[in-house]
Write an enzyme that holds these catalytic residues in place. Structure first.
Site, PDB file in Angstrom:
ATOM      1  N   SER A 147      38.033 -23.242   1.617  1.00 34.46           N
ATOM      2  CA  SER A 147      38.706 -23.005   0.338  1.00 34.46           C
ATOM      3  C   SER A 147      39.212 -21.573   0.344  1.00 34.46           C
ATOM      4  O   SER A 147      38.753 -20.740   1.148  1.00 34.46           O
ATOM      5  CB  SER A 147      37.708 -23.202  -0.805  1.00 34.46           C
ATOM      6  OG  SER A 147      38.213 -22.702  -2.028  1.00 34.46           O
ATOM      7  N   TYR A 160      29.314 -21.321  -4.698  1.00 28.96           N
ATOM      8  CA  TYR A 160      30.332 -22.098  -3.990  1.00 28.96           C
ATOM      9  C   TYR A 160      30.974 -21.230  -2.909  1.00 28.96           C
ATOM     10  O   TYR A 160      31.115 -21.652  -1.751  1.00 28.96           O
ATOM     11  CB  TYR A 160      31.375 -22.597  -4.984  1.00 28.96           C
ATOM     12  CG  TYR A 160      32.502 -23.385  -4.360  1.00 28.96           C
ATOM     13  CD1 TYR A 160      32.264 -24.611  -3.757  1.00 28.96           C
ATOM     14  CD2 TYR A 160      33.813 -22.909  -4.390  1.00 28.96           C
ATOM     15  CE1 TYR A 160      33.291 -25.341  -3.192  1.00 28.96           C
ATOM     16  CE2 TYR A 160      34.846 -23.631  -3.834  1.00 28.96           C
ATOM     17  CZ  TYR A 160      34.587 -24.852  -3.232  1.00 28.96           C
ATOM     18  OH  TYR A 160      35.617 -25.564  -2.664  1.00 28.96           O
TER      19      TYR A 160
END
Length: 308
Positions: A147, A160
């Site tokens: 990501s 995350y």
């Protein structure tokens, strides 16, 4: 029109294949390439079966393996099932993952553990299980879906990001270790994607954060509710990200990283190479409403002192 190369006859294992990017990639492969073999893994059996049915209709040979990536024994069983069925895995796409959102202070240890189990430890276990087979067959490709948060840590997204930073580091090491065996390793870095990600984020907050309305970060939580609206104009579809993954699968000399986001390369360059850290911090604090927390907290403290 389906093509006969370059993936004809190859075995592609995709985790997190029941929805979002994983499902989109499976469908793109089935639609575009004659003779591709798909091994699809995810926890949701019903959704996984539906994706497999659609891919089979397009002409792909598909098997499904229900798998919880937090359970190492299930991950190892996934690798064994794929190898037992096809005798090889040419391309592994480690796509399974989710976002644990909230202030690090408030996320309970068991939620921290699961975040790392799913996004990091499960991926590593699957890679370890498949490397010997890839080496023996003369090569392969490992594609880890990270990501932009694997390069930039955001407020409320620290865990995350921690998982994605770790996946990026693992990928860099693997790329350097596995070159002698013709095993190529690439990372995909999506930005906002129109998937169920934000629905999962909302559920995770409800399950893990105790009484967010009365937490020190309550005003920031309110702003987080509108995050999907703020990012929707720049969000890519799952299929758009799948096309980028496809490049990593088919490029003769795959790149170490592929950014799958509008102006993503520019954003990463500015945020990590150009702008001073203090300015970047203020930007993200404002974007996520952290700049409102101090005033709200002081107001609440003052109010508590005035109450009899």
């Amino acid at each position: 029109m389906p093509q006969t190369s370059p993936l004809a006859g190859q075995v592609v294992l995709i985790t997190g294949a029941s929805a979002g990017i994983g499902a989109g990639l499976a469908q793109v492969l089935a639609d575009r390439y004659i003779g591709v073999h798909l091994v699809l893994a995810a926890r949701n059996v019903g959704k996984l079966a539906h994706v497999a049915e659609q891919c089979s209709k397009a002409g792909a040979e598909v098997i499904t393996v229900p798998t919880d990536m937090a359970q190492i024994d299930q991950v190892q069983a996934l690798a064994k099932t794929a190898l037992d069925r096809f005798g090889r895995v040419d391309i592994l796409v480690n796509n399974a993952g989710y976002g644990q959102m909230g202030p690090i202070e408030l996320i309970p240890p068991e939620a921290v553990q699961r975040q790392l189990q799913v996004n990091v430890l499960g991926a590593i276990a699957l890679i370890q299980a498949l490397i010997p087979a890839m080496r023996d067959q003369g090569g392969g490709r490992i594609i880890n879906v990270s990501s932009l948060a694997g390069k930039i840590a955001f407020p409320f997204g620290g865990l995350y990001s921690a998982s994605k930073f770790a996946l990026e580091a693992v990928s860099d090491s693997l790329r350097r270790e596995l070159t002698p065996f013709n095993i190529r390793v690439s990372v995909i870095e999506p930005g906002p994607v129109s998937t169920e990600f934000f629905d999962v984020v909302d559920k995770e907050i409800d399950h893990t954060i105790v009484d967010p309305e009365h937490s020190p970060y309550r005003v920031a939580f309110k702003k987080l509710e509108d995050l999907e609206k703020q990012t929707s104009s720049r969000a890519w579809t799952s299929e758009q990200v799948a096309i980028v993954i496809l490049k990593a699968m088919t490029d003769r000399n795959p790149r170490p990283r592929y950014v799958a986001a509008t102006s993503g390369d520019f954003l990463l360059f500015m945020m990590t190479k150009v702008l001073p850290t203090s300015l970047v911090d203020k930007f993200w604090q404002r974007f996520y409403g952290i700049d409102l927390v101090a005033k709200d907290w002081q107001s609440r403290k003052k109010s508590a002192k005035l109450d009899p």
